[in-house]
Design a protein around this motif. Structure first.
Motif, PDB file in Angstrom:
ATOM      1  N   ILE A  51       0.854  -1.195   0.000  1.00 47.14           N
ATOM      2  CA  ILE A  51       0.000   0.000   0.000  1.00 47.14           C
ATOM      3  C   ILE A  51       0.890   1.245   0.000  1.00 47.14           C
ATOM      4  N   ARG A  52       1.929   1.215   0.802  1.00 45.02           N
ATOM      5  CA  ARG A  52       2.855   2.365   0.869  1.00 45.02           C
ATOM      6  C   ARG A  52       3.480   2.617  -0.504  1.00 45.02           C
ATOM      7  N   GLN A  53       4.069   1.584  -1.081  1.00 45.25           N
ATOM      8  CA  GLN A  53       4.814   1.811  -2.331  1.00 45.25           C
ATOM      9  C   GLN A  53       3.885   2.114  -3.510  1.00 45.25           C
ATOM     10  N   SER A  55       0.843   3.316  -3.490  1.00 44.66           N
ATOM     11  CA  SER A  55       0.171   4.620  -3.401  1.00 44.66           C
ATOM     12  C   SER A  55       1.169   5.756  -3.633  1.00 44.66           C
ATOM     13  N   GLN A  56       2.393   5.618  -3.134  1.00 44.70           N
ATOM     14  CA  GLN A  56       3.407   6.647  -3.430  1.00 44.70           C
ATOM     15  C   GLN A  56       3.634   6.738  -4.931  1.00 44.70           C
ATOM     16  N   HIS A  57       3.636   5.578  -5.554  1.00 44.99           N
ATOM     17  CA  HIS A  57       3.845   5.530  -7.003  1.00 44.99           C
ATOM     18  C   HIS A  57       2.679   6.225  -7.728  1.00 44.99           C
ATOM     19  N   ALA A 121       1.474  11.473   2.923  1.00 42.54           N
ATOM     20  CA  ALA A 121       2.028  10.482   1.986  1.00 42.54           C
ATOM     21  C   ALA A 121       3.149  11.104   1.155  1.00 42.54           C
ATOM     22  N   LYS A 122       4.116  10.268   0.834  1.00 46.34           N
ATOM     23  CA  LYS A 122       5.210  10.752  -0.018  1.00 46.34           C
ATOM     24  C   LYS A 122       4.853  10.568  -1.499  1.00 46.34           C
ATOM     25  N   TYR A 123       5.524  11.313  -2.337  1.00 45.72           N
ATOM     26  CA  TYR A 123       5.526  11.066  -3.786  1.00 45.72           C
ATOM     27  C   TYR A 123       6.938  11.378  -4.250  1.00 45.72           C
ATOM     28  N   SER A 124       7.263  11.023  -5.493  1.00 42.90           N
ATOM     29  CA  SER A 124       8.664  11.106  -5.915  1.00 42.90           C
ATOM     30  C   SER A 124       9.225  12.522  -5.789  1.00 42.90           C
ATOM     31  N   SER A 125      10.415  12.581  -5.188  1.00 41.84           N
ATOM     32  CA  SER A 125      11.137  13.841  -4.983  1.00 41.84           C
ATOM     33  C   SER A 125      11.285  14.650  -6.276  1.00 41.84           C
ATOM     34  N   ILE A 126      11.394  13.955  -7.392  1.00 44.52           N
ATOM     35  CA  ILE A 126      11.733  14.614  -8.665  1.00 44.52           C
ATOM     36  C   ILE A 126      10.705  15.684  -9.066  1.00 44.52           C
ATOM     37  N   SER A 147      14.468   6.975 -16.185  1.00 40.11           N
ATOM     38  CA  SER A 147      14.730   6.359 -14.876  1.00 40.11           C
ATOM     39  C   SER A 147      13.521   5.541 -14.423  1.00 40.11           C
ATOM     40  N   ALA A 148      12.337   6.084 -14.698  1.00 38.52           N
ATOM     41  CA  ALA A 148      11.117   5.370 -14.295  1.00 38.52           C
ATOM     42  C   ALA A 148      11.076   3.997 -14.956  1.00 38.52           C
ATOM     43  N   ILE A 149      11.455   3.919 -16.237  1.00 41.45           N
ATOM     44  CA  ILE A 149      11.419   2.609 -16.915  1.00 41.45           C
ATOM     45  C   ILE A 149      12.406   1.649 -16.255  1.00 41.45           C
ATOM     46  N   ILE A 150      13.600   2.160 -15.967  1.00 38.79           N
ATOM     47  CA  ILE A 150      14.620   1.292 -15.356  1.00 38.79           C
ATOM     48  C   ILE A 150      14.113   0.729 -14.028  1.00 38.79           C
ATOM     49  N   ASN A 151      13.422   1.571 -13.274  1.00 41.22           N
ATOM     50  CA  ASN A 151      12.877   1.139 -11.984  1.00 41.22           C
ATOM     51  C   ASN A 151      11.669   0.198 -12.171  1.00 41.22           C
ATOM     52  N   GLN A 152      10.880   0.451 -13.226  1.00 43.08           N
ATOM     53  CA  GLN A 152       9.583  -0.229 -13.343  1.00 43.08           C
ATOM     54  C   GLN A 152       9.610  -1.536 -14.126  1.00 43.08           C
ATOM     55  N   GLU A 220      21.544   2.950   3.303  1.00 45.36           N
ATOM     56  CA  GLU A 220      20.585   3.795   4.034  1.00 45.36           C
ATOM     57  C   GLU A 220      19.133   3.389   3.794  1.00 45.36           C
ATOM     58  N   SER A 221      18.910   2.463   2.882  1.00 45.17           N
ATOM     59  CA  SER A 221      17.528   2.132   2.488  1.00 45.17           C
ATOM     60  C   SER A 221      16.884   1.200   3.516  1.00 45.17           C
ATOM     61  N   VAL A 222      15.936   1.750   4.269  1.00 41.76           N
ATOM     62  CA  VAL A 222      15.354   0.979   5.371  1.00 41.76           C
ATOM     63  C   VAL A 222      14.429  -0.147   4.897  1.00 41.76           C
ATOM     64  N   ASN A 223      13.808   0.041   3.751  1.00 44.82           N
ATOM     65  CA  ASN A 223      12.792  -0.929   3.323  1.00 44.82           C
ATOM     66  C   ASN A 223      13.310  -2.021   2.394  1.00 44.82           C
ATOM     67  N   SER A 224      14.514  -1.814   1.845  1.00 45.14           N
ATOM     68  CA  SER A 224      14.969  -2.686   0.743  1.00 45.14           C
ATOM     69  C   SER A 224      15.059  -4.165   1.098  1.00 45.14           C
ATOM     70  N   ILE A 232       9.229  -7.743  -3.942  1.00 52.63           N
ATOM     71  CA  ILE A 232       8.627  -6.502  -4.437  1.00 52.63           C
ATOM     72  C   ILE A 232       9.752  -5.751  -5.162  1.00 52.63           C
ATOM     73  N   LYS A 233      10.935  -5.825  -4.566  1.00 56.49           N
ATOM     74  CA  LYS A 233      12.126  -5.230  -5.192  1.00 56.49           C
ATOM     75  C   LYS A 233      13.029  -6.345  -5.708  1.00 56.49           C
ATOM     76  N   LEU A 234      13.332  -6.300  -6.997  1.00 58.10           N
ATOM     77  CA  LEU A 234      14.211  -7.328  -7.562  1.00 58.10           C
ATOM     78  C   LEU A 234      15.635  -6.822  -7.716  1.00 58.10           C
ATOM     79  N   SER A 236      18.412  -3.544  -6.247  1.00 55.00           N
ATOM     80  CA  SER A 236      18.542  -2.545  -5.182  1.00 55.00           C
ATOM     81  C   SER A 236      18.543  -1.130  -5.780  1.00 55.00           C
ATOM     82  N   ASN A 237      18.363  -0.145  -4.911  1.00 53.10           N
ATOM     83  CA  ASN A 237      18.360   1.262  -5.357  1.00 53.10           C
ATOM     84  C   ASN A 237      19.660   1.593  -6.096  1.00 53.10           C
ATOM     85  N   ASP A 238      20.798   1.168  -5.527  1.00 52.29           N
ATOM     86  CA  ASP A 238      22.092   1.503  -6.146  1.00 52.29           C
ATOM     87  C   ASP A 238      22.296   0.773  -7.473  1.00 52.29           C
TER      88      ASP A 238
HETATM   89  N1  BYC Z   1      11.180  10.416  -3.527  1.00 54.97           N
HETATM   90  O1  BYC Z   1      13.884   2.348   2.015  1.00 54.97           O
HETATM   91  P1  BYC Z   1      13.742   3.073   0.747  1.00 54.97           P
HETATM   92  C1  BYC Z   1       7.219   8.761 -12.997  1.00 54.97           C
HETATM   93  C2  BYC Z   1      11.501   7.291   0.507  1.00 54.97           C
HETATM   94  S1  BYC Z   1       6.564   8.278 -11.489  1.00 54.97           S
HETATM   95  C3  BYC Z   1      10.471  10.455  -2.380  1.00 54.97           C
HETATM   96  O2  BYC Z   1      14.748   2.800  -0.300  1.00 54.97           O
HETATM   97  P2  BYC Z   1      11.676   1.827  -0.873  1.00 54.97           P
HETATM   98  C4  BYC Z   1       6.608   9.811 -13.778  1.00 54.97           C
HETATM   99  C5  BYC Z   1      10.829   5.939   0.630  1.00 54.97           C
HETATM  100  O3  BYC Z   1       9.476   6.028   0.256  1.00 54.97           O
HETATM  101  C6  BYC Z   1       7.921   7.492 -10.705  1.00 54.97           C
HETATM  102  N2  BYC Z   1      10.641   9.535  -1.393  1.00 54.97           N
HETATM  103  O4  BYC Z   1      12.246   2.862   0.187  1.00 54.97           O
HETATM  104  C7  BYC Z   1       5.363  10.304 -13.478  1.00 54.97           C
HETATM  105  C8  BYC Z   1      11.060   5.641   2.092  1.00 54.97           C
HETATM  106  O5  BYC Z   1      10.154   6.392   2.899  1.00 54.97           O
HETATM  107  P3  BYC Z   1       8.897   5.673   3.670  1.00 54.97           P
HETATM  108  C9  BYC Z   1       7.650   7.006  -9.334  1.00 54.97           C
HETATM  109  C10 BYC Z   1      11.546   8.562  -1.612  1.00 54.97           C
HETATM  110  O6  BYC Z   1      10.213   2.030  -0.978  1.00 54.97           O
HETATM  111  C11 BYC Z   1       4.841  11.370 -14.189  1.00 54.97           C
HETATM  112  C12 BYC Z   1      12.421   6.245   2.360  1.00 54.97           C
HETATM  113  O7  BYC Z   1      12.632   7.214   1.349  1.00 54.97           O
HETATM  114  N3  BYC Z   1       8.168   5.670  -9.237  1.00 54.97           N
HETATM  115  O8  BYC Z   1       8.224   8.245 -13.310  1.00 54.97           O
HETATM  116  O9  BYC Z   1      12.163   0.453  -0.596  1.00 54.97           O
HETATM  117  C13 BYC Z   1       5.590  12.001 -15.184  1.00 54.97           C
HETATM  118  C14 BYC Z   1      13.528   5.218   2.347  1.00 54.97           C
HETATM  119  O10 BYC Z   1      13.710   4.651   1.022  1.00 54.97           O
HETATM  120  C15 BYC Z   1      12.280   8.476  -2.797  1.00 54.97           C
HETATM  121  C16 BYC Z   1       7.904   4.867  -8.202  1.00 54.97           C
HETATM  122  O11 BYC Z   1       7.253   5.232  -7.281  1.00 54.97           O
HETATM  123  C17 BYC Z   1      12.082   9.454  -3.780  1.00 54.97           C
HETATM  124  N4  BYC Z   1      12.760   9.475  -4.941  1.00 54.97           N
HETATM  125  O12 BYC Z   1      12.359   2.292  -2.258  1.00 54.97           O
HETATM  126  C18 BYC Z   1       6.848  11.494 -15.498  1.00 54.97           C
HETATM  127  C19 BYC Z   1       8.462   3.459  -8.336  1.00 54.97           C
HETATM  128  N5  BYC Z   1      13.097   7.397  -2.713  1.00 54.97           N
HETATM  129  O13 BYC Z   1       7.917   5.277   2.584  1.00 54.97           O
HETATM  130  C20 BYC Z   1       7.364  10.407 -14.814  1.00 54.97           C
HETATM  131  C21 BYC Z   1       8.006   2.531  -7.253  1.00 54.97           C
HETATM  132  C22 BYC Z   1      12.887   6.831  -1.515  1.00 54.97           C
HETATM  133  O14 BYC Z   1       9.453   4.457   4.386  1.00 54.97           O
HETATM  134  N6  BYC Z   1       8.701   2.735  -6.020  1.00 54.97           N
HETATM  135  N7  BYC Z   1      11.960   7.544  -0.854  1.00 54.97           N
HETATM  136  O15 BYC Z   1       8.356   6.753   4.540  1.00 54.97           O
HETATM  137  C23 BYC Z   1       9.905   2.162  -5.728  1.00 54.97           C
HETATM  138  O16 BYC Z   1      10.500   1.461  -6.534  1.00 54.97           O
HETATM  139  C24 BYC Z   1      10.458   2.368  -4.347  1.00 54.97           C
HETATM  140  O17 BYC Z   1       9.414   2.830  -3.511  1.00 54.97           O
HETATM  141  C25 BYC Z   1      11.653   3.369  -4.304  1.00 54.97           C
HETATM  142  C26 BYC Z   1      12.071   3.538  -2.825  1.00 54.97           C
HETATM  143  C27 BYC Z   1      12.841   2.803  -5.077  1.00 54.97           C
HETATM  144  C28 BYC Z   1      11.269   4.729  -4.867  1.00 54.97           C
END
Ligand code: BYC
Length: 333
Positions: A51-53, A55-57, A121-126, A147-152, A220-224, A232-234, A236-238
């Motif tokens: 739900i966290r990931q 919804s943030q996405h 709730a968080k959303y992407s820093s970018i 970057s989104a494709i690489i992650n997704q 530093e990644s607490v959830n990885s 859920i993650k295949l 790592s962030n790095d």
């Molecule tokens: N920004 O333990 P970690 C797009 C948070 S949309 C903000 O590594 P995790 C597009 C993280 O949530 C692209 N917060 O966490 C759209 C955690 O905090 P909480 C969006 C960040 O979840 C429109 C804390 O830092 N993509 O491309 O294992 C137009 C510790 O991090 C960020 C996704 O959402 C950040 N950048 O890994 C154009 C992809 N990074 O929640 C383009 C799906 C980390 O514990 N998400 N945090 O309070 C993921 O793959 C993973 O959630 C992440 C983070 C790799 C982002």
């Protein structure tokens, strides 16, 4: 006996020996590559993490419309405007698939939207950086969607069925987004010296925030660790960040642009680029809500929600009438 449930945000991984029978069976299914579906038994930690990931996405997709929306009325040609509009509409669609995927975990969309609007709730820093020139639209497509494709792409194989399936379509669309961004950058780089300078300036401003998109360093990644155990993650962030650098540097060279990193260096032994230090203080500042545009972004989302209330009410009233009409017709038949 059940092992202690993993809290979202925990840095440790659940120890297999401490798992109860249901948890063990759940983990074995994941290990075997079997998708978990909404009605399957799952641990509370897995559900919360998803739900966290997800919804943030989802929030990232709809907030991500805002920096680009800023340029719709100023696109330099009808063709570019049509491309940009299509891309922004796609992002709304991605948000829709993702909110729907999150709802399958038993959370309401109203609650998720409420958490976004309250700043919980968080959303992407970018998406907290401004789009100052037209070249920023190219840089976003190329670097941010890239970057989104690489992650997704790996998320298409993640363990939760609805999330994995949503990602397949999202990735196809992201591929178009990334190509249009690179095409836009190419047009600028082949244009006048001023246009090329505009492209360089956009690269200078978007490069480091794009690297930050992948999240904190592995150390530093607490959830990885737990998310990796649950598949859920295949990667790592790095690892994903490195892929992005390796992919983008030759693309920048082809454009004739310079990546703003004096420490960037090809390492023939590892087959990867080495790169400079990321400013993690800036990253944490942005995710705490203090980036250049955080307040604007939230204000715009809340306003859009409030402005759309009459429309949502109208749709609900219409749906209710249609249901009543169908019931009356069924009774009469
Ligand atoms: N920004 O333990 P970690 C797009 C948070 S949309 C903000 O590594 P995790 C597009 C993280 O949530 C692209 N917060 O966490 C759209 C955690 O905090 P909480 C969006 C960040 O979840 C429109 C804390 O830092 N993509 O491309 O294992 C137009 C510790 O991090 C960020 C996704 O959402 C950040 N950048 O890994 C154009 C992809 N990074 O929640 C383009 C799906 C980390 O514990 N998400 N945090 O309070 C993921 O793959 C993973 O959630 C992440 C983070 C790799 C982002």
């Amino acid at each position: 006996m059940y092992a202690q449930l993993v809290e979202t945000g925990a840095s440790q991984v659940q120890v297999r020996e401490e798992m109860g029978p249901l948890e063990r069976r759940f983990q074995e299914r994941i290990d075997a590559g079997i998708k978990i579906e909404p009605k399957d038994w799952m641990t509370e930690g897995y559900r919360k993490t998803l739900i966290r990931q997800i919804s943030q996405h989802a929030h990232s997709e709809i907030v991500g419309q805002l920096p680009e929306g800023n340029w719709v009325t100023r696109a330099p040609s009808l063709k570019r405007k049509a491309i940009l509009l299509a891309k922004i509409q796609d992002e709304a669609g991605h948000g829709l698939y993702l909110y729907s995927a999150a709802e399958t975990l038993g959370v309401s969309r109203d609650r998720l939207i409420g958490d976004l609007h309250s700043g919980k709730a968080k959303y992407s820093s970018i998406f907290n950086y401004p789009t100052l020139t037209w070249a920023d639209i190219g840089a976003i497509g190329w670097l941010v969607d890239g970057s989104a494709i690489i992650n997704q792409i790996p998320l298409c194989r993640c363990s939760y069925g609805p999330y994995a399936r949503a990602m397949v379509r999202v990735c196809k669309e992201e591929s178009f987004h990334s190509r249009q961004g690179y095409d836009l950058m190419l047009a600028l780089c082949r244009g006048t010296p001023e246009q090329k300078q505009m492209a360089q300036d956009a690269l200078n401003r978007w490069w480091w925030p794009s690297l930050m998109m992948f999240g904190p360093s592995d150390a530093e990644s607490v959830n990885s660790a737990q998310s990796a155990q649950w598949r859920i993650k295949l990667f790592s962030n790095d690892e994903l960040r490195q892929k992005m650098v390796d992919q983008s540097v030759p693309q920048a060279e082809y454009l004739g642009l310079t990546v703003p990193d004096p420490k960037l260096k090809w390492n023939a032994e590892t087959g990867h680029y080495e790169f400079g230090d990321i400013d993690w203080a800036e990253f944490h500042n942005v995710i705490k809500g203090n980036g250049p545009c955080n307040r604007d972004r939230l204000r715009a989302r809340v306003k859009a929600w409030e402005d759309g209330e009459w429309f949502r009410d109208g749709l609900s009233a219409h749906a209710e009438k249609a249901t009543q009409r169908a019931a009356t017709t069924a009774q009469a038949a």
